[in-house]
Design a protein around this motif. Structure first.
Motif, PDB file in Angstrom:
ATOM      1  N   GLY A   1     -21.680   7.139   1.844  1.00 38.46           N
ATOM      2  CA  GLY A   1     -20.547   6.762   2.682  1.00 38.46           C
ATOM      3  C   GLY A   1     -19.301   6.488   1.872  1.00 38.46           C
ATOM      4  O   GLY A   1     -19.377   6.066   0.704  1.00 38.46           O
ATOM      5  N   TYR A   2     -18.157   6.714   2.503  1.00 39.81           N
ATOM      6  CA  TYR A   2     -16.863   6.531   1.840  1.00 39.81           C
ATOM      7  C   TYR A   2     -15.942   5.762   2.780  1.00 39.81           C
ATOM      8  O   TYR A   2     -15.864   6.058   3.966  1.00 39.81           O
ATOM      9  CB  TYR A   2     -16.220   7.885   1.526  1.00 39.81           C
ATOM     10  CG  TYR A   2     -17.149   8.909   0.928  1.00 39.81           C
ATOM     11  CD1 TYR A   2     -17.260   9.058  -0.452  1.00 39.81           C
ATOM     12  CD2 TYR A   2     -17.925   9.726   1.758  1.00 39.81           C
ATOM     13  CE1 TYR A   2     -18.121  10.007  -0.995  1.00 39.81           C
ATOM     14  CE2 TYR A   2     -18.779  10.665   1.224  1.00 39.81           C
ATOM     15  CZ  TYR A   2     -18.881  10.800  -0.152  1.00 39.81           C
ATOM     16  OH  TYR A   2     -19.739  11.738  -0.684  1.00 39.81           O
ATOM     17  N   GLU A   3     -15.227   4.778   2.233  1.00 38.59           N
ATOM     18  CA  GLU A   3     -14.255   4.026   3.007  1.00 38.59           C
ATOM     19  C   GLU A   3     -12.995   3.841   2.180  1.00 38.59           C
ATOM     20  O   GLU A   3     -13.066   3.657   0.963  1.00 38.59           O
ATOM     21  CB  GLU A   3     -14.822   2.661   3.424  1.00 38.59           C
ATOM     22  CG  GLU A   3     -16.055   2.756   4.312  1.00 38.59           C
ATOM     23  CD  GLU A   3     -16.556   1.400   4.781  1.00 38.59           C
ATOM     24  OE1 GLU A   3     -15.790   0.413   4.646  1.00 38.59           O
ATOM     25  OE2 GLU A   3     -17.694   1.330   5.284  1.00 38.59           O
ATOM     26  N   GLY A   4     -11.849   3.867   2.844  1.00 41.38           N
ATOM     27  CA  GLY A   4     -10.575   3.693   2.157  1.00 41.38           C
ATOM     28  C   GLY A   4      -9.479   4.415   2.915  1.00 41.38           C
ATOM     29  O   GLY A   4      -9.609   4.709   4.105  1.00 41.38           O
ATOM     30  N   THR A   5      -8.400   4.717   2.233  1.00 40.82           N
ATOM     31  CA  THR A   5      -7.380   5.548   2.854  1.00 40.82           C
ATOM     32  C   THR A   5      -7.921   6.966   2.983  1.00 40.82           C
ATOM     33  O   THR A   5      -8.879   7.357   2.304  1.00 40.82           O
ATOM     34  CB  THR A   5      -6.100   5.570   2.008  1.00 40.82           C
ATOM     35  OG1 THR A   5      -6.374   6.241   0.755  1.00 40.82           O
ATOM     36  CG2 THR A   5      -5.599   4.155   1.714  1.00 40.82           C
ATOM     37  N   ALA A   6      -7.328   7.751   3.871  1.00 36.63           N
ATOM     38  CA  ALA A   6      -7.784   9.124   4.067  1.00 36.63           C
ATOM     39  C   ALA A   6      -7.719   9.910   2.758  1.00 36.63           C
ATOM     40  O   ALA A   6      -8.623  10.697   2.439  1.00 36.63           O
ATOM     41  CB  ALA A   6      -6.930   9.800   5.143  1.00 36.63           C
ATOM     42  N   GLU A   7      -6.669   9.680   1.976  1.00 40.16           N
ATOM     43  CA  GLU A   7      -6.522  10.393   0.701  1.00 40.16           C
ATOM     44  C   GLU A   7      -7.597   9.969  -0.295  1.00 40.16           C
ATOM     45  O   GLU A   7      -8.202  10.812  -0.971  1.00 40.16           O
ATOM     46  CB  GLU A   7      -5.131  10.115   0.113  1.00 40.16           C
ATOM     47  CG  GLU A   7      -4.857  10.859  -1.184  1.00 40.16           C
ATOM     48  CD  GLU A   7      -3.469  10.569  -1.727  1.00 40.16           C
ATOM     49  OE1 GLU A   7      -3.115  11.134  -2.775  1.00 40.16           O
ATOM     50  OE2 GLU A   7      -2.740   9.774  -1.089  1.00 40.16           O
TER      51      GLU A   7
ATOM     52  N   ARG B   1     -13.493 -12.860  -1.922  1.00 41.50           N
ATOM     53  CA  ARG B   1     -12.562 -11.747  -1.994  1.00 41.50           C
ATOM     54  C   ARG B   1     -12.586 -10.964  -0.685  1.00 41.50           C
ATOM     55  O   ARG B   1     -13.629 -10.811  -0.065  1.00 41.50           O
ATOM     56  CB  ARG B   1     -12.950 -10.786  -3.127  1.00 41.50           C
ATOM     57  CG  ARG B   1     -12.772 -11.349  -4.526  1.00 41.50           C
ATOM     58  CD  ARG B   1     -13.073 -10.288  -5.565  1.00 41.50           C
ATOM     59  NE  ARG B   1     -14.498  -9.957  -5.638  1.00 41.50           N
ATOM     60  CZ  ARG B   1     -15.042  -8.842  -5.187  1.00 41.50           C
ATOM     61  NH1 ARG B   1     -14.294  -7.926  -4.574  1.00 41.50           N
ATOM     62  NH2 ARG B   1     -16.344  -8.623  -5.316  1.00 41.50           N
ATOM     63  N   ILE B   2     -11.432 -10.454  -0.271  1.00 43.36           N
ATOM     64  CA  ILE B   2     -11.353  -9.613   0.913  1.00 43.36           C
ATOM     65  C   ILE B   2     -10.602  -8.330   0.574  1.00 43.36           C
ATOM     66  O   ILE B   2      -9.963  -8.236  -0.475  1.00 43.36           O
ATOM     67  CB  ILE B   2     -10.684 -10.350   2.091  1.00 43.36           C
ATOM     68  CG1 ILE B   2      -9.283 -10.841   1.681  1.00 43.36           C
ATOM     69  CG2 ILE B   2     -11.566 -11.497   2.565  1.00 43.36           C
ATOM     70  CD1 ILE B   2      -8.508 -11.484   2.828  1.00 43.36           C
ATOM     71  N   HIS B   3     -10.673  -7.365   1.473  1.00 42.25           N
ATOM     72  CA  HIS B   3     -10.077  -6.054   1.231  1.00 42.25           C
ATOM     73  C   HIS B   3      -9.331  -5.597   2.480  1.00 42.25           C
ATOM     74  O   HIS B   3      -9.723  -5.945   3.603  1.00 42.25           O
ATOM     75  CB  HIS B   3     -11.171  -5.027   0.913  1.00 42.25           C
ATOM     76  CG  HIS B   3     -12.112  -5.454  -0.162  1.00 42.25           C
ATOM     77  ND1 HIS B   3     -11.930  -5.135  -1.491  1.00 42.25           N
ATOM     78  CD2 HIS B   3     -13.242  -6.203  -0.114  1.00 42.25           C
ATOM     79  CE1 HIS B   3     -12.911  -5.656  -2.201  1.00 42.25           C
ATOM     80  NE2 HIS B   3     -13.715  -6.314  -1.394  1.00 42.25           N
ATOM     81  N   PRO B   4      -8.281  -4.801   2.315  1.00 38.40           N
ATOM     82  CA  PRO B   4      -7.617  -4.225   3.487  1.00 38.40           C
ATOM     83  C   PRO B   4      -8.601  -3.382   4.299  1.00 38.40           C
ATOM     84  O   PRO B   4      -9.475  -2.708   3.742  1.00 38.40           O
ATOM     85  CB  PRO B   4      -6.514  -3.356   2.887  1.00 38.40           C
ATOM     86  CG  PRO B   4      -6.268  -3.928   1.532  1.00 38.40           C
ATOM     87  CD  PRO B   4      -7.590  -4.427   1.056  1.00 38.40           C
ATOM     88  N   THR B   5      -8.474  -3.443   5.610  1.00 43.26           N
ATOM     89  CA  THR B   5      -9.342  -2.652   6.475  1.00 43.26           C
ATOM     90  C   THR B   5      -9.185  -1.175   6.161  1.00 43.26           C
ATOM     91  O   THR B   5      -8.065  -0.674   5.975  1.00 43.26           O
ATOM     92  CB  THR B   5      -8.997  -2.900   7.946  1.00 43.26           C
ATOM     93  OG1 THR B   5      -9.108  -4.304   8.213  1.00 43.26           O
ATOM     94  CG2 THR B   5      -9.911  -2.125   8.869  1.00 43.26           C
ATOM     95  N   ALA B   6     -10.307  -0.468   6.072  1.00 40.10           N
ATOM     96  CA  ALA B   6     -10.273   0.953   5.719  1.00 40.10           C
ATOM     97  C   ALA B   6      -9.672   1.783   6.850  1.00 40.10           C
ATOM     98  O   ALA B   6     -10.034   1.608   8.022  1.00 40.10           O
ATOM     99  CB  ALA B   6     -11.682   1.447   5.403  1.00 40.10           C
ATOM    100  N   ALA B   7      -8.801   2.702   6.480  1.00 37.92           N
ATOM    101  CA  ALA B   7      -8.209   3.601   7.471  1.00 37.92           C
ATOM    102  C   ALA B   7      -9.153   4.742   7.807  1.00 37.92           C
ATOM    103  O   ALA B   7      -9.107   5.301   8.910  1.00 37.92           O
ATOM    104  CB  ALA B   7      -6.887   4.160   6.948  1.00 37.92           C
ATOM    105  N   ALA B   8     -10.002   5.090   6.860  1.00 33.55           N
ATOM    106  CA  ALA B   8     -10.928   6.205   7.062  1.00 33.55           C
ATOM    107  C   ALA B   8     -12.328   5.803   6.624  1.00 33.55           C
ATOM    108  O   ALA B   8     -12.502   5.124   5.607  1.00 33.55           O
ATOM    109  CB  ALA B   8     -10.463   7.432   6.270  1.00 33.55           C
TER     110      ALA B   8
END
Length: 538
Positions: free
Chosen positions: A347-353, A276-283
Motif C-alpha cells: 500500500g501507498y499513501e501520500g500526495t498523488a505525485e 507524532r502526526i502526519h497530514p492526511t494523505a491525498a492519495a
C-alpha cells in the motif's frame, strides 16, 4: 457502545461462516459443532464484590459515586480480554476472576485519587482501555500464578477521551488514554491530520492501550510502530506523577519513556500521550503481488526494507494463508487454488505525485524479485476487510473450531528457521493431541534488520479446549525462544507470555523490573502478576 461481552466488537457485524467453509473444516480438520451455545449475559453472576464499604466509599470520593459500578453486568464486561481462551471461558460462564468493581475516572488527578484509595485499602488496580488484550493482560494474579485472591478494581479510562492539544508546528498531538482508534482519527481529521496507527484492533483499542502494549499498526512500514510515534507521556503512579518527554530525542540519561511503553499497567496508569502526526494523505492505493514461494516473497520484502523504497503497507502471506484466503477475511475460503503462491499486500499513501513515484520504484524492485503484479483488487479487498479477522474467529468458535493467533519477530537471518520451528511445534503438539491443525503465517511488519511473523492456528476444539491448547502454546513459546525470536512483537506479555519474557531478559533483567515496580508501586497494587514474573525464592 460496549464491545460484545462474549466475542469481538460490534454484535451487528457478527456473521456465520458459509456452509462450504463449515464443510471444509469438518472434512479437513474434523471440526464438529460446539456442545453448547454461549451462556446468556443475564445468567452470569460473578459473585459478591470483595470490596469493603470503606473501599467503595473511597472510590466514590475519588471519581464520584455515579462512576463506580459494582453490578454484575459491568463486572462481567470487564472480565479478562479477548484471547481465544478468554472467550471460551466467558462463553462457558466462568468469571471467577471478574473485577470487584469498575471505576471510571475523568482526569489525571482522579486517577491519582483512585490509586491512593486502593493503596490505602490494599485493592489491586487493572487499567482498562478497550479490553482487547489477547495475552491475559487484564486478569491479575497472585505470586503463585493463580487468580488474584484479593479484591481488584477495573480502572476504565473511557471518560478520558479528549484531544488535549495539537501542535501544528511540531506536528504533535496530545491525547487522553481512553480515546479509541476511530475517535483519534476523526478528531485529527478535523484539522487535516492522521496518526497513521491502524492495528487489527483499531476499532476498539485505545491510545493508552497502544502505548502500554507497544502496539504496531498495519501501516507500520510507512508510519512506524506506536512506540516510535510517542514523544511524551504523563503517568499516574501510587507514588505520584511522572511527566516524561521534553524533546523528540534526548541524551539526558536513559529514556524513561521507554520504561513506561510496554509496561502494561504494572508501573503506572498512562493518563496522556503526545504523538507524532502526519497530514492526511491525498492519495491511497493498495495492490496485490504474487510470489512463487514464501522464501522468495520474504527476500523481496527484505530488499525493500533494507534498500527501499518503503511502501506504507507491506505484508506477505505464506502458501497456506494465501490458499485459504485469510488475507481477505470477507471472502474466506473463496477461490482456493493449489498454485496460488504467496500473496503480498502493498500500500501507498501520500500526495498523488509521491504515491506514483514510490509505486513505480516498488514495482521495479518487486518485478526483479520475481513478483507478479495482481492489480488493485486484492489490495482493496484487504483494506476493506482488514478489521474483520476477529469476527471470523468468533464464527469459527461458533462452529466448534479452535482458532488462535500468536506472533513473534527476529532478525532476517533467523526468520527461516523461526518460521519452520513454530509451524512444526504447533502442528506436532496439536496432532499428537488428536486435533491436527491448519497453521498459517504472514509477515506483518518489516524493518531493515528483521521482521515479524504472525501465525494463525485453526483446529478442532477437543473436549477441553483451553486445556487442549495450553501444551501447543507452550511448545510454540519454547520454539520461538530456541529459534532466536522474541516472545512478542506487538501483542504484549500479560500472563500468557510472562514466563518466556523472563527467560528472554534473564534473571538480572527480572530483578531490575521488580526494583522499578517496588519504587513506583510499593504496595504492589498495579496489575499484579502481569508482565513481571515472581522473583526466585532466596
Amino acid at each position: 457502545m460496549d464491545m460484545l461481552w462474549s466475542g469481538w466488537g460490534d454484535p451487528a457485524k457478527a456473521a456465520p461462516l458459509p456452509e462450504e467453509v463449515v464443510g471444509l473444516l469438518r472434512d479437513l480438520l474434523g471440526v464438529r459443532p460446539a456442545d453448547a451455545p454461549a451462556t446468556d449475559l443475564e445468567a452470569i453472576a460473578p459473585g459478591p464484590s470483595r470490596l469493603t464499604g470503606a473501599a467503595l466509599t473511597a472510590l466514590a470520593a475519588a471519581v464520584g459515586e455515579e462512576h463506580v459500578h459494582a453490578d454484575d453486568e459491568s463486572r462481567v464486561r470487564h472480565t479478562r480480554g479477548k484471547s481465544t481462551p478468554d472467550l471460551l471461558r466467558i462463553r462457558a460462564g466462568e468469571v471467577t476472576d471478574a473485577p470487584d468493581a469498575v471505576a471510571l475516572p475523568a482526569s489525571h488527578d482522579e486517577v491519582l485519587a483512585v490509586l491512593a484509595a486502593c493503596t490505602e485499602h490494599r485493592v489491586a488496580v487493572v487499567p482498562f482501555g478497550g479490553g482487547t488484550s489477547v495475552v491475559g493482560g487484564l486478569a491479575p494474579q497472585s505470586p503463585d500464578g493463580h487468580a488474584a485472591r484479593h479484591a481488584f478494581v477495573a480502572l476504565d479510562l473511557r471518560r478520558m477521551n479528549r484531544l488535549v492539544a495539537l501542535d501544528e508546528v511540531s506536528r504533535t498531538a496530545t491525547l487522553q488514554p481512553g480515546l479509541r482508534g476511530p475517535e483519534v482519527e476523526a478528531l485529527l481529521a478535523e484539522r487535516g491530520y492522521t496518526l497513521g496507527h491502524f492495528p487489527q484492533s483499531f476499532e476498539w483499542a485505545t491510545v493508552g492501550g497502544f502505548a502500554a502494549a507497544r502496539s504496531s499498526g498495519q501501516a507500520s512500514a510507512g508510519f512506524g510502530r506506536f512506540d516510535d510515534m510517542v514523544t511524551a507521556l504523563q503517568v499516574a503512579t501510587p507514588r505520584g506523577t511522572l511527566d516524561l518527554g521534553r524533546a523528540p530525542r534526548s541524551a539526558a540519561g536513559p529514556d524513561l519513556r521507554q520504561l513506561v511503553l510496554g509496561s502494561e499497567g504494572a508501573f503506572g496508569v498512562i493518563t496522556s500521550v503526545t504523538v507524532r502526526i502526519h497530514p492526511t494523505a491525498a492519495a491511497k492505493v493498495y495492490e496485490g503481488w504474487r510470489f512463487p514461494s514464501f522464501a522468495q516473497g520474504r527476500a523481496a520484502l527484505r530488499t525493500l526494507a533494507q534498500d527501499g523504497p518503503m511502501p506504507t503497507v507491506l505484508r506477505l502471506s505464506d502458501e497456506t494463508e494465501t490458499m485459504i484466503g485469510l488475507a481477505k477475511p470477507d471472502a474466506i475460503g473463496g477461490g482456493l487454488s493449489s498454485d496460488a503462491g504467496c500473496l503480498a499486500i502493498v500500500g501507498y499513501e501520500g500526495t498523488a505525485e509521491e504515491v506514483a513515484h514510490r509505486r513505480a520504484r516498488v514495482h521495479s524492485a518487486l518485478s526483479e524479485a520475481q513478483g507478479e503484479p495482481l492489480g488493485e483488487e486484492p489490495g482493496t479487498g484487504w483494506a476493506h476487510g482488514r478489521y474483520n479477522a476477529p469476527y471470523l474467529r468468533d464464527a469459527l468458535l461458533d462452529t466448534g473450531a479452535f482458532a488462535e493467533t500468536l506472533e513473534t519477530a527476529a532478525f532476517w537471518s533467523d526468520i527461516p528457521a523461526l518460521y519452520e520451528a513454530v509451524r512444526t511445534a504447533l502442528t506436532q503438539s496439536l496432532t499428537d493431541a488428536g486435533t491436527p491443525p491448519l497453521v498459517m503465517c504472514h509477515v506483518s511488519h518489516v524493518y531493515p534488520a528483521g521482521a515479524s511473523l504472525y501465525f494463525t492456528v485453526v483446529s478442532a476444539q477437543g473436549k477441553e479446549p483451553v486445556a487442549h491448547w495450553a501444551p501447543a502454546k507452550r511448545a510454540a513459546g519454547d520454539a520461538i525462544l530456541a529459534a532466536g525470536g522474541t516472545i512478542s512483537h506487538h501483542h504484549g506479555v500479560g500472563t500468557d507470555h510472562r514466563d518466556w519474557y523472563a527467560r528472554e531478559i534473564g534473571p538480572l533483567g527480572v530483578e531490575v523490573l521488580h526494583a522499578v515496580k517496588d519504587r513506583l508501586d510499593p504496595a504492589g497494587i498495579l496489575n499484579p502478576g502481569i508482565l513481571l514474573p515472581p522473583l526466585p525464592a532466596v
